[in-house]
Design an enzyme around this catalytic site. Structure first.
Site, PDB file in Angstrom:
ATOM      1  N   PRO A 295       0.736  -0.845  -0.064  1.00  0.00           N
ATOM      2  CA  PRO A 295      -0.479   0.228  -0.124  1.00  0.00           C
ATOM      3  C   PRO A 295       1.099   1.540   0.096  1.00  0.00           C
ATOM      4  O   PRO A 295       1.840   1.442   0.567  1.00  0.00           O
ATOM      5  CB  PRO A 295      -0.810   0.109   1.152  1.00  0.00           C
ATOM      6  CG  PRO A 295      -0.464  -1.379   1.204  1.00  0.00           C
ATOM      7  CD  PRO A 295       0.823  -1.770   0.804  1.00  0.00           C
ATOM      8  N   HIS A 296       0.464   1.993  -0.642  1.00  0.00           N
ATOM      9  CA  HIS A 296       1.077   3.334  -1.022  1.00  0.00           C
ATOM     10  C   HIS A 296       0.562   4.707  -1.144  1.00  0.00           C
ATOM     11  O   HIS A 296      -0.487   4.891  -1.077  1.00  0.00           O
ATOM     12  CB  HIS A 296       1.792   2.768  -2.685  1.00  0.00           C
ATOM     13  CG  HIS A 296       3.225   3.391  -2.424  1.00  0.00           C
ATOM     14  ND1 HIS A 296       4.405   4.742  -2.211  1.00  0.00           N
ATOM     15  CD2 HIS A 296       4.582   3.148  -2.159  1.00  0.00           C
ATOM     16  CE1 HIS A 296       5.555   4.841  -2.339  1.00  0.00           C
ATOM     17  NE2 HIS A 296       5.365   3.583  -2.132  1.00  0.00           N
ATOM     18  N   ASP A 297       1.363   6.110  -0.822  1.00  0.00           N
ATOM     19  CA  ASP A 297       0.955   6.944  -1.032  1.00  0.00           C
ATOM     20  C   ASP A 297      -0.891   7.254  -0.635  1.00  0.00           C
ATOM     21  O   ASP A 297      -1.997   7.206  -1.178  1.00  0.00           O
ATOM     22  CB  ASP A 297       1.322   7.367  -2.872  1.00  0.00           C
ATOM     23  CG  ASP A 297       2.156   7.872  -3.287  1.00  0.00           C
ATOM     24  OD1 ASP A 297       2.634   8.959  -3.169  1.00  0.00           O
ATOM     25  OD2 ASP A 297       3.548   6.273  -2.725  1.00  0.00           O
TER      26      ASP A 297
END
Length: 512
Positions: A295-297
């Site tokens: 999971p990112h940003d």
């Protein structure tokens, strides 16, 4: 929603019983001791009992009561659901593979089953034996539309540039979805060429993706939103009039459940950008390429629970990075990955990391980089090739009741770094302070080769009720390293003999 309440951080610095000062180069430190704290951090884990295959089937049953869908065969250009895939060479690669202006199979509205999609365009979704289908064009699920893939195998042709782009609702239940290499009649196994097209699945803002009791494999490559299994918010500019819709809010986040499934040979086993309320539970992520789960940003309210993640070839088993906050990672096993088992990176804050097992990883068991205010509790981190738990430039961490055993370096390693050599870092996107601080209480740190706890230039590190056994080469000492080692005798007396809290704190220049 506040997922836990921080106690008053001043309690460790009141009721001082003894003080010791030592200078180290340009830094001075003081050891403070105080009486036993009356309480510790309280936290609750979310109830995940409702995220089940049966509940997914209920949702599918409801979708089937809605109006029957409409399938079209339009050009890719002009469909907002593939707008962000035009970047770079992606569009032209697909044009070359189709040997024409790229087209798609698009579920324009309503609910469509995979077999109905085949009946509408049998030339482009070829039905093979045993409920197996080969997609020779990209499949697009339009905004507000639904596609159901159940009790079937869907092969996405690598040779023809096939992929799935979901702007509505996508169900994959009791199914197999695989990238397929027609030229060899095999899955599109990763070939070590990260820029070589492989099919992928992407879900956009406002979409829902449900994958349950399925096997997803051989997807993804290094191109925007094409990493394998991706959820991302839209980026539609006001000037792009052809994509504007009065009936849809492009600022919505994508959502999804990924449960009781197997994900393998995927460039990123999971990736998201500006997503919310994602559940990743009871899965196996094995032998994926760059990351297992990533999971990112600016993503929040994630649940990553009860997964088994192993064999990641390049980097980490589970990583959350760049402001992924207010989330839960619990009851996972992450092992035999090339780098860390679990990593929190780039301002990922207020997360709860509980009851995980991280072992036999190529680097640390658990890593915190530039990420503050996280709870790491009741984990087992053992037999990793670097540290059991590593902390860098991260403040007010809590390590509670962890078992950290038989790692090749330190049990817990805490430091700061300027990152001047990290030329790839954008400090506007990823600001940080060169400060670390936190609390270590309860649990066992034992048999770690380099030592028990290392701290260098931390603002403060607090210890309480630790069991330290057979760490480092000198069995007559507790295996401390860095700034802590010179305070060995004071810490032993206060923590082990007098059962007190011990805090090693940096004295700032103003206070000298």
């Amino acid at each position: 929603m506040r997922i836990y309440k921080w106690l008053d951080l001043t309690f460790l610095f009141t009721m001082l019983v003894a003080t010791f000062n030592i200078s180290a180069a340009d830094e001075q430190f003081v050891v403070n001791t105080n009486s036993t704290p009356k309480s510790d951090i309280a936290y609750d884990l979310p109830d995940i009992s409702g995220y089940t295959p049966a509940e997914v089937k209920k949702k599918m049953a409801y979708s089937r009561t809605l109006k029957k869908g409409r399938v079209t065969n339009p050009n890719l250009l002009g469909q907002v659901e593939v707008r962000m895939l035009y970047a770079g060479e992606s569009f032209w690669n697909i044009a070359k593979k189709q040997k024409n202006i790229p087209k798609s199979l698009t579920v324009k509205s309503g609910t469509v089953e995979l077999d109905a999609l085949h009946r509408a365009y049998p030339k482009f979704l070829v039905k093979e034996k045993n409920q197996t289908y080969l997609a020779k064009l990209p499949i697009v699920v339009g905004i507000g539309a639904t596609l159901i893939i159940e009790n079937a195998t869907l092969k996405l042709s690598e040779d023809r540039g096939s992929f799935v782009s979901n702007g509505g609702t996508l169900y994959i239940s009791n199914a197999k979805l695989v990238g397929w290499r027609e030229s060899t009649n095999t899955p599109a196994f990763y070939t070590q060429n990260e820029k070589s097209f492989r099919p992928f699945v992407v879900g956009w803002g406002g979409s829902n993706t449900y994958i349950s009791e399925s096997v997803v494999s051989s997807l993804g490559y290094f191109a925007p939103k094409s990493f394998g299994l991706t959820l991302s918010r839209y980026k539609v500019k006001e000037a792009e009039s052809m994509f504007q819709r009065k009936d849809f809010d492009f600022s919505k986040s994508p959502k999804g459940w990924f449960i009781h499934s197997v994900f393998e040979d995927i460039y990123y086993g999971f990736y998201c950008y500006e997503a919310e309320d994602i559940v990743i539970a009871h899965n196996v992520y094995r032998n994926n390429i760059i990351y297992g789960i990533d999971p990112h940003d600016i993503t929040s309210h994630l649940i990553i629970a009860n997964n088994e993640v192993y064999g990641t070839k390049v980097k980490h088993g589970i990583i959350i990075s760049r402001d992924v906050s207010d989330s839960y990672i619990f009851n996972n096993k992450s092992y035999k990955n090339n780098k860390s088992g679990i990593m929190l990176d780039r301002s990922s804050q207020r997360n709860i990391i509980v009851s995980n097992k991280t072992f036999e990883n190529g680097s640390d068991g658990i890593t915190l980089y530039e990420s503050g205010y996280n709870i790491i509790a009741n984990n087992q981190s053992y037999k990793n090739k670097a540290h059991g738990i590593r902390v860098r430039n991260s403040q007010y961490f809590r390590l509670i009741d962890n078992y950290i055993l038989s790692n090749k370096k330190f049990g817990v390693y805490i430091d700061t770094a300027s990152l001047k050599t990290h030329l790839h870092r954008d400090l506007k996107l990823d600001p940080f302070e060169t400060k670390s601080s936190g609390y270590i209480s309860g649990g066992v740190i034992a048999n770690n080769k380099s030592g028990s706890v290392y701290s260098k230039s931390s603002e403060f590190v607090s210890f309480y009720n630790l069991t330290l056994e057979d760490n480092g080469s000198n069995r007559l000492r507790l295996g401390f390293g860095g700034d802590i080692e010179r305070f060995h005798n004071q810490i032993v007396k206060a923590m082990l003999v007098e059962n007190k809290v011990v805090s090693l704190s940096k004295i700032n220049e103003e206070a000298r």
